[in-house]
Design a protein around this motif. Sequence first.
Motif, PDB file in Angstrom:
ATOM      1  N   ALA A   1       0.825  -1.209   0.000  1.00  0.00           N
ATOM      2  CA  ALA A   1       0.000   0.000   0.000  1.00  0.00           C
ATOM      3  C   ALA A   1       0.858   1.258   0.000  1.00  0.00           C
ATOM      4  O   ALA A   1       0.540   2.240  -0.684  1.00  0.00           O
TER       5      ALA A   1
ATOM      6  N   ALA B   1      -7.015   7.902  -1.625  1.00  0.00           N
ATOM      7  CA  ALA B   1      -7.460   7.606  -0.261  1.00  0.00           C
ATOM      8  C   ALA B   1      -6.888   6.265   0.183  1.00  0.00           C
ATOM      9  O   ALA B   1      -6.814   5.315  -0.601  1.00  0.00           O
ATOM     10  N   PRO B   2      -6.451   6.151   1.442  1.00  0.00           N
ATOM     11  CA  PRO B   2      -5.861   4.893   1.916  1.00  0.00           C
ATOM     12  C   PRO B   2      -6.781   3.698   1.738  1.00  0.00           C
ATOM     13  O   PRO B   2      -6.312   2.593   1.434  1.00  0.00           O
ATOM     14  N   SER B   3      -8.054   3.890   1.927  1.00  0.00           N
ATOM     15  CA  SER B   3      -8.973   2.763   1.792  1.00  0.00           C
ATOM     16  C   SER B   3      -8.985   2.246   0.360  1.00  0.00           C
ATOM     17  O   SER B   3      -9.073   1.039   0.116  1.00  0.00           O
ATOM     18  N   VAL B   4      -8.871   3.161  -0.575  1.00  0.00           N
ATOM     19  CA  VAL B   4      -8.841   2.755  -1.985  1.00  0.00           C
ATOM     20  C   VAL B   4      -7.552   1.995  -2.280  1.00  0.00           C
ATOM     21  O   VAL B   4      -7.565   0.987  -2.996  1.00  0.00           O
TER      22      VAL B   4
ATOM     23  N   GLN C   1      -5.765   0.224  -0.210  1.00  0.00           N
ATOM     24  CA  GLN C   1      -5.865  -1.114   0.377  1.00  0.00           C
ATOM     25  C   GLN C   1      -6.739  -2.022  -0.477  1.00  0.00           C
ATOM     26  O   GLN C   1      -6.469  -3.221  -0.625  1.00  0.00           O
ATOM     27  N   GLN C   2      -7.777  -1.424  -1.048  1.00  0.00           N
ATOM     28  CA  GLN C   2      -8.664  -2.222  -1.910  1.00  0.00           C
ATOM     29  C   GLN C   2      -7.918  -2.715  -3.140  1.00  0.00           C
ATOM     30  O   GLN C   2      -8.044  -3.867  -3.563  1.00  0.00           O
ATOM     31  N   TRP C   3      -7.145  -1.848  -3.723  1.00  0.00           N
ATOM     32  CA  TRP C   3      -6.379  -2.241  -4.896  1.00  0.00           C
ATOM     33  C   TRP C   3      -5.378  -3.331  -4.557  1.00  0.00           C
ATOM     34  O   TRP C   3      -5.160  -4.258  -5.333  1.00  0.00           O
TER      35      TRP C   3
ATOM     36  N   LYS D   1     -12.430   9.265  -4.964  1.00  0.00           N
ATOM     37  CA  LYS D   1     -11.507   8.262  -4.441  1.00  0.00           C
ATOM     38  C   LYS D   1     -10.060   8.766  -4.456  1.00  0.00           C
ATOM     39  O   LYS D   1      -9.162   8.090  -3.986  1.00  0.00           O
TER      40      LYS D   1
END
Lengths: 282, 70
Positions: A81, A96-99, A101-103, A133
């Motif tokens: 990440a 965004a960090p959540s995005v 992590q999703q990737w 995002k």
Amino acid sequence: MTPFDPGSLVAMLSAFYPTVSTDALAQAFSERPFYFAGGSLVGAGDRLQLQDGRVFLLIYQGAWSAVGDTSNPAAAGVWDANRIAAFFVSQGVVVAPSVVQQWVGYWNLWGWKDPNYFLYRLSHAQELVDAGKATALPADTGGDGLSLDPGPLTPIDPGIQLIPRAGAVFEPLVTDHLSGLDGANAQLDTVSATVTTFDPSASADALSDGTLDGAADAHTGAQAALEGQDPGDLVTTSDGHIAVIEATRPDYDSEPPPDAPVADPGPPPPDNGGGGNLPAPA
Amino acid sequence: MDDLSVQGLTVKDESRYDRNSNGAVKERVYRFYLGKHGPFEERVSLDGFDPNTIQTRITLLRTHLQNIPR
């Protein structure tokens, strides 16, 4: 660290190690480590892993190659990440960090282990920004992106007058004194004219026109008059004055003035028998 | 065709330890670029040194660089 050039490595392997095999690769790694840029042979001995984590497949379909290999589990771990986020920041996009992590999850779980996946994502960065995002970094306009927040201090207006200017003090003084010099110019002009018009040659004529001719005769006359005077009578009269003065001066008969008082020094210090004093006689 | 002329050539004599022979080996180290490709490093032993060796190697490298598909 020597930069890695895949073309140079393949050309060297092709030129000096015509037999394509892991043994030849190991021999080349031993004899010419310079071309491997500090990396190490991994996997079945046919892959080169660099210090930055990139992995290259050096034997592909029976020929020397330098193909970027992303199927290696070690390489997959490189795309974490932090690296993905830093990659996008370097391209001017904050994700965004959540995005992120999703990737990473997609990439590891679904086998999307192609680094170009993130380049694809970057090419659609505007869509990410529009979808909320990602945030586009401001353009580099000379500092706007890094402008500071306003602080608690208010800049001083350079036009205001902090110290009120006092009234003119020196001008009246100078004016008064100058007024007293009114007319001085005319006086100076007169003097200047007098000096200018003075004719030293004309004044020197007085020496030769008879003005000073009688000076010698006057001096001679005064000298003769002094010689003719006899101060003897005056000396004789003065001698008689001494006796008169002695006879009329009375004796001194006044009481002498009292002596000036002398301070009492007080009693002498006691004899302590020591402490710096001389020892008592035996 | 890309320019594959020798550029940035540096030559230096070095001595290194050889595990096989368990002794010091004296070599002349050539570092250079071929056009935009490189850097290359070729070592030629000074024991029985042949000045034509490096030219032969450069020719081989240049030939195989030209064969790399672009």
